[in-house]
Write a protein that holds these residues in place. Structure first.
Motif, mmCIF file in Angstrom:
data_model
loop_
_atom_site.group_PDB
_atom_site.id
_atom_site.type_symbol
_atom_site.label_atom_id
_atom_site.label_comp_id
_atom_site.label_asym_id
_atom_site.label_seq_id
_atom_site.Cartn_x
_atom_site.Cartn_y
_atom_site.Cartn_z
ATOM 1 N N ALA A 142 0.827 -1.204 0.000
ATOM 2 C CA ALA A 142 0.000 0.000 0.000
ATOM 3 C C ALA A 142 0.863 1.256 0.000
ATOM 4 O O ALA A 142 1.966 1.274 0.555
ATOM 5 C CB ALA A 142 -0.923 -0.002 1.221
ATOM 6 N N ASP A 155 -1.944 6.720 -1.231
ATOM 7 C CA ASP A 155 -3.310 6.778 -1.747
ATOM 8 C C ASP A 155 -4.211 5.704 -1.147
ATOM 9 O O ASP A 155 -5.433 5.743 -1.359
ATOM 10 C CB ASP A 155 -3.308 6.635 -3.267
ATOM 11 C CG ASP A 155 -2.694 7.842 -3.971
ATOM 12 O OD1 ASP A 155 -2.569 8.906 -3.323
ATOM 13 O OD2 ASP A 155 -2.337 7.714 -5.151
ATOM 14 N N ASP A 156 -3.625 4.762 -0.424
ATOM 15 C CA ASP A 156 -4.403 3.658 0.149
ATOM 16 C C ASP A 156 -4.723 3.844 1.629
ATOM 17 O O ASP A 156 -5.371 2.981 2.227
ATOM 18 C CB ASP A 156 -3.628 2.346 -0.007
ATOM 19 C CG ASP A 156 -3.391 1.966 -1.453
ATOM 20 O OD1 ASP A 156 -4.376 1.913 -2.216
ATOM 21 O OD2 ASP A 156 -2.217 1.739 -1.826
ATOM 22 N N LEU A 172 -8.466 3.709 2.409
ATOM 23 C CA LEU A 172 -8.975 2.376 2.115
ATOM 24 C C LEU A 172 -8.623 1.395 3.222
ATOM 25 O O LEU A 172 -9.481 0.650 3.714
ATOM 26 C CB LEU A 172 -8.397 1.885 0.783
ATOM 27 C CG LEU A 172 -8.467 0.383 0.521
ATOM 28 C CD1 LEU A 172 -9.905 -0.062 0.359
ATOM 29 C CD2 LEU A 172 -7.633 0.015 -0.700
ATOM 30 N N VAL A 173 -7.366 1.368 3.627
ATOM 31 C CA VAL A 173 -6.934 0.426 4.655
ATOM 32 C C VAL A 173 -7.608 0.742 5.989
ATOM 33 O O VAL A 173 -8.000 -0.166 6.734
ATOM 34 C CB VAL A 173 -5.401 0.427 4.779
ATOM 35 C CG1 VAL A 173 -4.949 -0.483 5.922
ATOM 36 C CG2 VAL A 173 -4.760 -0.019 3.464
ATOM 37 N N VAL A 231 -2.078 -4.932 1.138
ATOM 38 C CA VAL A 231 -3.516 -4.929 0.918
ATOM 39 C C VAL A 231 -3.841 -5.831 -0.267
ATOM 40 O O VAL A 231 -3.026 -5.969 -1.189
ATOM 41 C CB VAL A 231 -4.026 -3.481 0.674
ATOM 42 C CG1 VAL A 231 -3.430 -2.878 -0.585
ATOM 43 C CG2 VAL A 231 -5.541 -3.418 0.664
ATOM 44 N N GLU A 278 -5.791 -6.848 -3.680
ATOM 45 C CA GLU A 278 -6.210 -6.036 -4.824
ATOM 46 C C GLU A 278 -7.715 -5.776 -4.826
ATOM 47 O O GLU A 278 -8.173 -4.798 -5.400
ATOM 48 C CB GLU A 278 -5.796 -6.718 -6.128
ATOM 49 C CG GLU A 278 -4.307 -6.695 -6.413
ATOM 50 C CD GLU A 278 -3.814 -5.340 -6.903
ATOM 51 O OE1 GLU A 278 -4.601 -4.365 -6.868
ATOM 52 O OE2 GLU A 278 -2.648 -5.249 -7.297
ATOM 53 N N HIS A 303 -9.407 -5.075 -2.179
ATOM 54 C CA HIS A 303 -9.696 -4.182 -1.050
ATOM 55 C C HIS A 303 -10.463 -4.876 0.069
ATOM 56 O O HIS A 303 -11.265 -4.252 0.771
ATOM 57 C CB HIS A 303 -10.483 -2.947 -1.514
ATOM 58 C CG HIS A 303 -9.828 -2.186 -2.616
ATOM 59 N ND1 HIS A 303 -10.493 -1.224 -3.355
ATOM 60 C CD2 HIS A 303 -8.565 -2.248 -3.132
ATOM 61 C CE1 HIS A 303 -9.667 -0.725 -4.265
ATOM 62 N NE2 HIS A 303 -8.497 -1.324 -4.148
ATOM 63 N N ALA A 346 -6.104 -6.513 4.782
ATOM 64 C CA ALA A 346 -4.866 -5.739 4.882
ATOM 65 C C ALA A 346 -4.078 -6.163 6.114
ATOM 66 O O ALA A 346 -4.651 -6.664 7.092
ATOM 67 C CB ALA A 346 -5.167 -4.237 4.951
#
Length: 204
Positions: A14, A17-18, A21-22, A70, A72, A74, A77
Protein backbone atom coordinates in the motif's frame (compact mmCIF):
# COMPACT_ATOMS: atom_id res chain seq x y z
CA UNK A 1 -13.20 -24.10 4.77
CA UNK A 2 -10.53 -21.97 3.17
CA UNK A 3 -10.91 -20.92 -0.43
CA UNK A 4 -8.36 -22.24 -2.92
CA UNK A 5 -5.31 -20.02 -3.13
CA UNK A 6 -6.15 -19.21 -6.74
CA UNK A 7 -9.33 -17.45 -5.61
CA UNK A 8 -7.52 -15.12 -3.19
CA UNK A 9 -6.72 -11.79 -4.86
CA UNK A 10 -3.16 -10.70 -5.45
CA UNK A 11 -1.43 -8.58 -2.84
CA UNK A 12 0.36 -5.29 -3.19
CA UNK A 13 2.26 -2.90 -0.98
CA UNK A 14 0.00 0.00 0.00
CA UNK A 15 0.98 3.60 -0.64
CA UNK A 16 -0.22 7.01 0.47
CA UNK A 17 -3.31 6.78 -1.75
CA UNK A 18 -4.40 3.66 0.15
CA UNK A 19 -4.46 5.10 3.66
CA UNK A 20 -8.21 5.74 3.72
CA UNK A 21 -8.98 2.38 2.11
CA UNK A 22 -6.93 0.43 4.66
CA UNK A 23 -8.50 2.38 7.52
CA UNK A 24 -11.93 1.35 6.25
CA UNK A 25 -10.92 -2.32 6.00
CA UNK A 26 -9.63 -2.40 9.58
CA UNK A 27 -12.57 -0.45 11.00
CA UNK A 28 -15.04 -2.83 9.34
CA UNK A 29 -13.15 -5.92 10.51
CA UNK A 30 -12.48 -4.83 14.09
CA UNK A 31 -15.66 -3.03 15.12
CA UNK A 32 -16.95 -5.90 17.26
CA UNK A 33 -13.66 -6.95 18.86
CA UNK A 34 -13.77 -6.95 22.66
CA UNK A 35 -10.73 -4.69 22.91
CA UNK A 36 -12.32 -2.12 20.56
CA UNK A 37 -15.56 -2.26 22.51
CA UNK A 38 -13.48 -1.53 25.60
CA UNK A 39 -11.79 1.45 23.94
CA UNK A 40 -15.02 2.94 22.60
CA UNK A 41 -18.04 1.53 24.46
CA UNK A 42 -20.54 3.74 22.63
CA UNK A 43 -21.47 1.91 19.44
CA UNK A 44 -22.54 5.09 17.66
CA UNK A 45 -19.00 6.47 17.92
CA UNK A 46 -16.95 3.26 17.76
CA UNK A 47 -16.36 2.96 14.02
CA UNK A 48 -15.40 6.61 13.51
CA UNK A 49 -13.14 6.91 16.57
CA UNK A 50 -11.37 3.60 16.11
CA UNK A 51 -10.91 4.24 12.39
CA UNK A 52 -9.18 7.54 13.11
CA UNK A 53 -6.85 5.72 15.51
CA UNK A 54 -6.00 3.01 12.99
CA UNK A 55 -5.34 5.70 10.42
CA UNK A 56 -2.57 7.22 12.52
CA UNK A 57 -0.68 3.93 12.48
CA UNK A 58 -1.44 3.08 8.86
CA UNK A 59 -0.04 6.41 7.67
CA UNK A 60 3.00 5.97 9.90
CA UNK A 61 3.75 2.50 8.55
CA UNK A 62 3.30 3.59 4.94
CA UNK A 63 5.42 6.65 5.64
CA UNK A 64 8.48 4.52 6.33
CA UNK A 65 8.07 2.93 9.76
CA UNK A 66 6.99 -0.40 8.33
CA UNK A 67 4.90 -1.82 5.53
CA UNK A 68 1.21 -2.22 4.73
CA UNK A 69 -0.05 -4.98 2.46
CA UNK A 70 -3.52 -4.93 0.92
CA UNK A 71 -5.41 -7.30 -1.35
CA UNK A 72 -6.21 -6.04 -4.82
CA UNK A 73 -9.93 -6.43 -4.15
CA UNK A 74 -9.70 -4.18 -1.05
CA UNK A 75 -10.94 -6.91 1.27
CA UNK A 76 -7.99 -7.47 3.62
CA UNK A 77 -4.87 -5.74 4.88
CA UNK A 78 -1.89 -6.20 7.19
CA UNK A 79 -0.05 -3.37 8.96
CA UNK A 80 3.53 -4.17 9.99
CA UNK A 81 6.15 -2.14 11.84
CA UNK A 82 9.90 -2.60 11.56
CA UNK A 83 11.30 -2.76 15.08
CA UNK A 84 14.81 -3.85 14.15
CA UNK A 85 16.15 -0.34 14.64
CA UNK A 86 14.96 2.95 16.10
CA UNK A 87 11.32 2.73 17.14
CA UNK A 88 9.15 5.75 16.34
CA UNK A 89 5.52 6.66 16.83
CA UNK A 90 3.13 8.62 14.60
CA UNK A 91 3.91 12.33 14.43
CA UNK A 92 2.29 14.31 17.28
CA UNK A 93 0.74 11.06 18.45
CA UNK A 94 -0.28 12.16 21.95
CA UNK A 95 -1.91 15.35 20.67
CA UNK A 96 -3.71 13.66 17.80
CA UNK A 97 -4.87 10.79 19.99
CA UNK A 98 -6.40 13.25 22.45
CA UNK A 99 -8.23 14.97 19.59
CA UNK A 100 -9.72 11.80 18.14
CA UNK A 101 -10.44 9.87 21.34
CA UNK A 102 -12.27 12.53 23.33
CA UNK A 103 -13.70 11.04 26.52
CA UNK A 104 -12.22 7.65 25.59
CA UNK A 105 -8.66 8.96 25.87
CA UNK A 106 -7.83 7.31 29.23
CA UNK A 107 -8.74 3.89 27.83
CA UNK A 108 -6.54 4.40 24.76
CA UNK A 109 -3.70 5.57 26.99
CA UNK A 110 -4.15 2.53 29.23
CA UNK A 111 -3.96 0.19 26.22
CA UNK A 112 -0.84 1.93 24.92
CA UNK A 113 0.85 1.69 28.32
CA UNK A 114 0.05 -2.01 28.66
CA UNK A 115 1.22 -2.85 25.15
CA UNK A 116 4.44 -0.86 25.57
CA UNK A 117 5.20 -2.48 28.92
CA UNK A 118 4.84 -5.98 27.47
CA UNK A 119 6.49 -5.41 24.10
CA UNK A 120 9.59 -7.54 23.37
CA UNK A 121 12.88 -5.65 23.23
CA UNK A 122 14.64 -7.98 20.79
CA UNK A 123 14.70 -6.76 17.15
CA UNK A 124 11.64 -7.94 15.20
CA UNK A 125 8.78 -6.93 12.95
CA UNK A 126 5.50 -6.21 14.71
CA UNK A 127 2.16 -7.12 13.15
CA UNK A 128 -0.11 -4.48 14.64
CA UNK A 129 -3.22 -5.11 12.53
CA UNK A 130 -4.31 -8.06 10.39
CA UNK A 131 -7.82 -7.36 9.11
CA UNK A 132 -10.22 -9.14 6.78
CA UNK A 133 -13.66 -7.73 6.05
CA UNK A 134 -16.34 -9.81 7.86
CA UNK A 135 -18.06 -11.42 4.83
CA UNK A 136 -14.87 -13.20 3.75
CA UNK A 137 -13.21 -14.03 7.06
CA UNK A 138 -11.98 -17.63 7.48
CA UNK A 139 -11.31 -18.03 3.75
CA UNK A 140 -7.52 -17.86 3.73
CA UNK A 141 -6.97 -14.14 3.19
CA UNK A 142 -5.21 -13.65 6.52
CA UNK A 143 -2.93 -16.61 5.89
CA UNK A 144 -2.00 -15.26 2.48
CA UNK A 145 -1.06 -11.90 3.97
CA UNK A 146 0.99 -13.54 6.72
CA UNK A 147 2.89 -15.80 4.35
CA UNK A 148 3.81 -12.90 2.09
CA UNK A 149 5.66 -11.06 4.86
CA UNK A 150 6.96 -14.15 6.65
CA UNK A 151 8.74 -15.27 3.49
CA UNK A 152 10.68 -12.02 3.39
CA UNK A 153 11.38 -11.97 7.13
CA UNK A 154 12.62 -15.56 7.01
CA UNK A 155 15.02 -14.71 4.19
CA UNK A 156 16.43 -11.89 6.32
CA UNK A 157 16.48 -13.88 9.57
CA UNK A 158 14.02 -11.55 11.31
CA UNK A 159 11.47 -12.77 13.90
CA UNK A 160 7.94 -11.42 14.26
CA UNK A 161 5.67 -10.47 17.15
CA UNK A 162 1.96 -9.77 17.52
CA UNK A 163 -0.88 -9.53 20.01
CA UNK A 164 -3.76 -11.84 19.05
CA UNK A 165 -7.23 -10.64 20.01
CA UNK A 166 -8.93 -14.01 20.56
CA UNK A 167 -8.25 -17.74 20.95
CA UNK A 168 -9.51 -18.24 17.39
CA UNK A 169 -6.92 -15.82 16.04
CA UNK A 170 -4.33 -17.38 18.32
CA UNK A 171 -4.90 -20.74 16.58
CA UNK A 172 -4.36 -19.12 13.18
CA UNK A 173 -1.04 -17.70 14.29
CA UNK A 174 0.02 -21.01 15.82
CA UNK A 175 -0.36 -22.54 12.36
CA UNK A 176 2.05 -19.94 11.03
CA UNK A 177 4.83 -20.68 13.50
CA UNK A 178 3.96 -18.32 16.36
CA UNK A 179 4.33 -19.53 19.93
CA UNK A 180 2.84 -18.19 23.16
CA UNK A 181 5.11 -15.94 25.20
CA UNK A 182 5.66 -15.63 28.94
CA UNK A 183 3.66 -13.94 30.29
CA UNK A 184 1.15 -15.14 27.68
CA UNK A 185 -1.33 -12.27 27.87
CA UNK A 186 -1.74 -8.55 28.27
CA UNK A 187 -4.76 -7.96 30.48
CA UNK A 188 -6.36 -4.91 28.92
CA UNK A 189 -9.38 -5.10 31.23
CA UNK A 190 -11.34 -7.74 33.12
CA UNK A 191 -11.87 -10.68 30.74
CA UNK A 192 -10.25 -8.83 27.82
CA UNK A 193 -6.79 -10.29 27.20
CA UNK A 194 -4.45 -9.86 24.27
CA UNK A 195 -2.32 -12.92 23.53
CA UNK A 196 1.41 -12.25 23.14
CA UNK A 197 2.94 -14.33 20.37
CA UNK A 198 6.44 -14.65 18.93
CA UNK A 199 7.60 -16.22 15.68
CA UNK A 200 11.28 -17.06 15.22
CA UNK A 201 12.53 -16.62 11.67
CA UNK A 202 12.21 -19.66 9.44
CA UNK A 203 9.39 -21.48 11.25
CA UNK A 204 6.65 -21.72 8.59
Amino acid sequence: MSSPASTIPALRVAGDDDIELVADIIADAFEDLDVIRFLVPEQEHRWQVSRAWYRLYIAHAIGGAGQVLVTEDHSAAAVWFDRTGTVTEPERYAERLAELAGDALPRFQHLDEQMDAHHPRDPHWHLLFLAVRPPIQNHGFGSRLLTQTHTRLDADGIPAYLEATSPQNQHLYHRHGYTDMNPPTIDVADDIPLYRMWRPAGTD
